[in-house]
Write an enzyme that holds these catalytic residues in place. Structure first.
Site, mmCIF file in Angstrom:
data_model
loop_
_atom_site.group_PDB
_atom_site.id
_atom_site.type_symbol
_atom_site.label_atom_id
_atom_site.label_comp_id
_atom_site.label_asym_id
_atom_site.label_seq_id
_atom_site.Cartn_x
_atom_site.Cartn_y
_atom_site.Cartn_z
ATOM 1 N N ASP A 44 0.856 -1.186 0.000
ATOM 2 C CA ASP A 44 0.000 0.000 0.000
ATOM 3 C C ASP A 44 0.898 1.244 0.000
ATOM 4 O OD1 ASP A 44 -2.270 1.530 0.136
ATOM 5 O OD2 ASP A 44 -2.609 1.229 2.257
ATOM 6 N N ASP B 292 -7.342 -9.531 5.941
ATOM 7 C CA ASP B 292 -8.285 -9.410 7.052
ATOM 8 C C ASP B 292 -8.817 -8.003 7.256
ATOM 9 O OD1 ASP B 292 -5.743 -8.398 8.159
ATOM 10 O OD2 ASP B 292 -6.847 -8.354 10.032
HETATM 11 P P1 IMP Z 1 1.826 -0.516 3.796
HETATM 12 O O1 IMP Z 1 2.918 -0.372 4.812
HETATM 13 O O2 IMP Z 1 0.938 0.706 3.797
HETATM 14 O O3 IMP Z 1 2.321 -0.847 2.423
HETATM 15 O O4 IMP Z 1 0.903 -1.662 4.375
HETATM 16 C C1 IMP Z 1 0.630 -2.813 3.724
HETATM 17 C C2 IMP Z 1 -0.091 -3.744 4.669
HETATM 18 O O5 IMP Z 1 -1.335 -3.193 5.061
HETATM 19 C C3 IMP Z 1 -0.419 -5.039 3.983
HETATM 20 O O6 IMP Z 1 0.608 -5.993 4.191
HETATM 21 C C4 IMP Z 1 -1.730 -5.439 4.608
HETATM 22 O O7 IMP Z 1 -1.501 -6.223 5.747
HETATM 23 C C5 IMP Z 1 -2.372 -4.135 5.009
HETATM 24 N N1 IMP Z 1 -3.385 -3.709 4.035
HETATM 25 C C6 IMP Z 1 -3.293 -2.678 3.169
HETATM 26 N N2 IMP Z 1 -4.399 -2.556 2.414
HETATM 27 C C7 IMP Z 1 -5.216 -3.556 2.796
HETATM 28 C C8 IMP Z 1 -6.529 -3.984 2.362
HETATM 29 O O8 IMP Z 1 -7.181 -3.427 1.453
HETATM 30 N N3 IMP Z 1 -7.043 -5.055 3.009
HETATM 31 C C9 IMP Z 1 -6.378 -5.717 4.000
HETATM 32 N N4 IMP Z 1 -5.153 -5.368 4.421
HETATM 33 C C10 IMP Z 1 -4.575 -4.289 3.835
#
Ligand code: IMP
Ligand code: MG
Length: 186
Positions: free
Chosen positions: A106, A162
């Site tokens: 994300d 989740d």
């Molecule tokens: P980042 O550090 O913002 O890239 O976070 C990514 C993490 O957030 C992923 O490994 C997921 O565990 C969680 N995540 C981000 N978007 C979603 C979603 O739409 N559904 C579920 N988990 C999400």
């Protein structure tokens, strides 16, 4: 009242069949790229469980599997890019060809943190394979070698992903109803 998991889903985003087709393609690409090597697939728990289980069986070269577990998606992790490692790898990866397997990338903050940690162990190579990629919120850019699907700005659940630890057992990826996301407690 009977309550089925699927009652909370507004729309199916990726069907089980579409997921399987794409995972087979990713497995073929990895098998092709790692001919003669024995890569270590490192998965980030827990969201990656379904993707790892399927991808693993779509790869035809020998592999090893390991997991790292980090604290869940929190405001703190989001802002600082610092996540708590709850379970580290079982085995050293020094000199190994490592493919880091994620469920969703994300902002990229979690990935960035984990990649630094893995890189510090001096693997022979380190690539990223993510099931889903949401580019719109990216803060830190890290090259992604293998990508399942691009994800729009919806919060999705299922196939390991989740919402408050629920919905991981849906066999497809679905968009949660807004009243579940923003509404009253269950
Ligand atoms: P980042 O550090 O913002 O890239 O976070 C990514 C993490 O957030 C992923 O490994 C997921 O565990 C969680 N995540 C981000 N978007 C979603 C979603 O739409 N559904 C579920 N988990 C999400
Ligand atoms: Mg995750």
């Amino acid at each position: 009242m009977e309550h089925e998991l699927s009652d909370d889903i507004q729309q199916v985003f990726l069907s089980a069949e579409a997921i399987q087709r794409r995972v087979q393609e990713l497995g073929q690409a990895i098998s092709h790229d790692y001919q003669g090597k024995k890569p270590v697939l490192v998965g980030a728990l827990k969201g990656v469980i379904c993707f790892m289980a399927d991808l693993l069986r779509a790869i035809t070269v020998p592999v090893e599997v390991d997991f790292i577990a980090i604290s869940s998606y929190s405001a703190e992790a989001q802002e600082q890019g610092v996540v708590r490692v709850v379970k580290d790898l079982d085995r050293p990866i020094t000199g190994r060809h490592v493919i880091f397997i994620e469920d969703v990338i994300d902002t990229g903050l979690t990935l960035n943190y984990l990649m630094s940690s893995l890189r510090a162990r001096q693997p022979a190579s380190l690539e990223v394979c993510t099931f889903l990629n949401r580019g719109s919120r990216r803060i830190i850019n890290i090259p992604i070698r293998y990508k399942g699907f691009d994800l729009p700005d919806y919060f999705v659940v299922g196939y390991g992903l989740d919402y408050h630890e629920g919905y991981r057992n849906l066999p497809y990826v679905g968009i949660l109803k807004p009243e579940i996301l923003f509404g009253k407690n269950s």
